[in-house]
Scaffold this active site. Structure first.
Site, mmCIF file in Angstrom:
data_model
loop_
_atom_site.group_PDB
_atom_site.id
_atom_site.type_symbol
_atom_site.label_atom_id
_atom_site.label_comp_id
_atom_site.label_asym_id
_atom_site.label_seq_id
_atom_site.Cartn_x
_atom_site.Cartn_y
_atom_site.Cartn_z
ATOM 1 C CB CYS A 138 -0.939 0.008 1.202
ATOM 2 S SG CYS A 138 -2.031 1.451 1.192
ATOM 3 C CB CYS A 141 -0.862 2.707 3.900
ATOM 4 S SG CYS A 141 -2.221 1.936 3.041
ATOM 5 C CG ASP A 142 3.056 1.294 4.312
ATOM 6 O OD1 ASP A 142 2.425 1.726 5.296
ATOM 7 O OD2 ASP A 142 3.036 0.102 3.964
#
Ligand code: FAD
Ligand code: NDP
Length: 315
Positions: A138, A141-142
């Site tokens: 992701c 997200c990261d």
């Protein structure tokens, strides 16, 4: 054991649209929204993205997490009761159906499954050792983590997710390599154009990643060209999988008819599954369209069908 008229499992656009319709039909639905079910936060896949530009009603676009919060607020406003628990097992052999989470067991006269899908991993050599130490599924997200700043970053895949994630990563990495196993992207044309016009992006066509290398953190990837069979090592500080999703149907224990990749099979033009009284909506039953708006549309259908079913079959 608590007995419910309608239980909704899942909390993406499909689950919450079903909640809105069912609550407005006075069915007082109970929703299990999941607790990091399949590794995704309650609210579903849209919580892992930034701008959603193709959901009607938001001409300037809307942040994915914000959109899921709006869905939730709207379904709660009309009376959907929401539990932050994941359904672990079900018994669909007779009505009322039984569902078990880590906290409780409930019986349901009708059931809507809207559990969506989860990002796939490749399980290449070195992946387990370097997972979250340079490897992620992701980018949204990261990608902003300090470990990825000014590094060469690699994305695997050729769909909309790969294109979106690669574009997002250009904000953080020094260069973004998109490795795709063919020489043609399947992503929508408008997103392809944006990606290919980005000077930080380099395409690595006809190639697959075979091994992640590094001590403690990811340092390089072994990449093979599938046409020439030549292998090379590419230095990179991040690897992001964007190779599609698997439907979240494991908890069903094959009590519903699934297709060969695990998607719930529904009767064409309906959300009816192989068990009367169990309906499926959203990505969990859709291997073709997989959009927020189509998920919401089938969520609406599932609630209307459940309402009709409950009207005709009272236990
Ligand atoms: P999901 O969104 O997958 O949500 C289901 C949720 O149910 C899960 O997250 C989990 O919280 C819960 N759950 C799962 N299992 C259980 C269980 N056993 N018990 C309880 N709860 C459970 N579509 C667009 O239209 N526009 C976009 O811009 C767009 N961008 C995207 C970007 C990314 C990075 C991704 C991955 C997808 C994107 N999509 C986009 C696709 C869109 O997110 C999906 O089509 C949509 O979210 C599917 O909705 P859903 O309700 O079927 O399920
Ligand atoms: P897709 O299934 O569309 O694409 C998966 C990609 O990964 C494909 O290019 C596929 O290659 C590749 N792939 C699959 N398995 C492997 C493997 N084992 N090794 C190497 N490559 C592999 O998934 P997405 O997650 O991209 O998109 C899912 C849905 O979500 C789509 O409907 C998409 O439109 C939607 N979405 C929409 C967005 C938007 O509108 N903004 C953003 C993100 C997603 P191949 O092409 O060769 O099959």
């Amino acid at each position: 054991m608590e007995k419910e008229r309608l239980v909704i499992v899942g909390s993406g656009p499909a689950g919450h649209t079903a909640g809105i319709y069912a609550a407005r039909a006075n069915l007082a639905p109970l929703m299990f929204e999941g607790f990091m079910a399949g590794g995704v936060a309650a609210g579903g896949q849209l919580t892992t993205t930034t701008d959603v530009e193709n959901y009607p009603g938001f001409p300037e676009g809307v942040d994915g997490t914000k959109l899921t919060e709006l869905f939730r607020a709207q379904s709660a406003r009309f009376g959907t009761r929401i539990l932050t628990e994941t359904i672990e097992t079900v018994d669909l052999s007779k009505r009322p159906f039984h569902l078990r989470s880590s906290e409780r067991e409930v019986a349901a006269e009708a059931l809507i499954i809207a559990t969506g899908a989860t990002a796939k991993r490749l399980h290449i050599a070195g992946e387990d050792r370097l997972w979250q130490a340079g490897i992620s599924a992701c980018a949204v997200c990261d990608g902003a983590l300090p470990m990825y700043r000014d590094k060469v970053l690699m994305v695997i895949g050729g769909g909309d997710t790969a294109v979106e994630e690669a574009t997002h990563l250009t904000k953080f990495g020094s260069k973004v390599l998109v490795v795709h196993r063919r020489h043609e992207l399947r992503a929508s044309k408008i997103m392809q154009q944006r990606l290919l016009a980005n000077p930080k992006v380099e395409m690595v066509w006809d190639s697959v990643v075979e091994e992640a290398l590094g001590e403690g953190v990811l340092q390089a990837l072994r990449v093979r060209n599938v046409k020439t069979n030549l292998t090379r090592e590419i230095a990179a500080g991040g690897l992001f999988y964007a190779i599609g999703h698997v439907p979240n149907t494991e908890f069903l224990g094959r009590q519903l008819t699934l297709d060969e990749t695990g998607y719930i099979v529904t009767r064409p033009g309906t959300t009816q599954t192989s068990v009367a009284g169990v309906f499926a909506a959203g990505d969990v039953q859709d291997r073709v369209w997989r959009q927020a708006i189509t998920a919401a549309g089938t969520g609406c259908m599932a609630a209307l069908e459940a309402e009709r079913f409950l009207h005709e079959h009272t236990v």
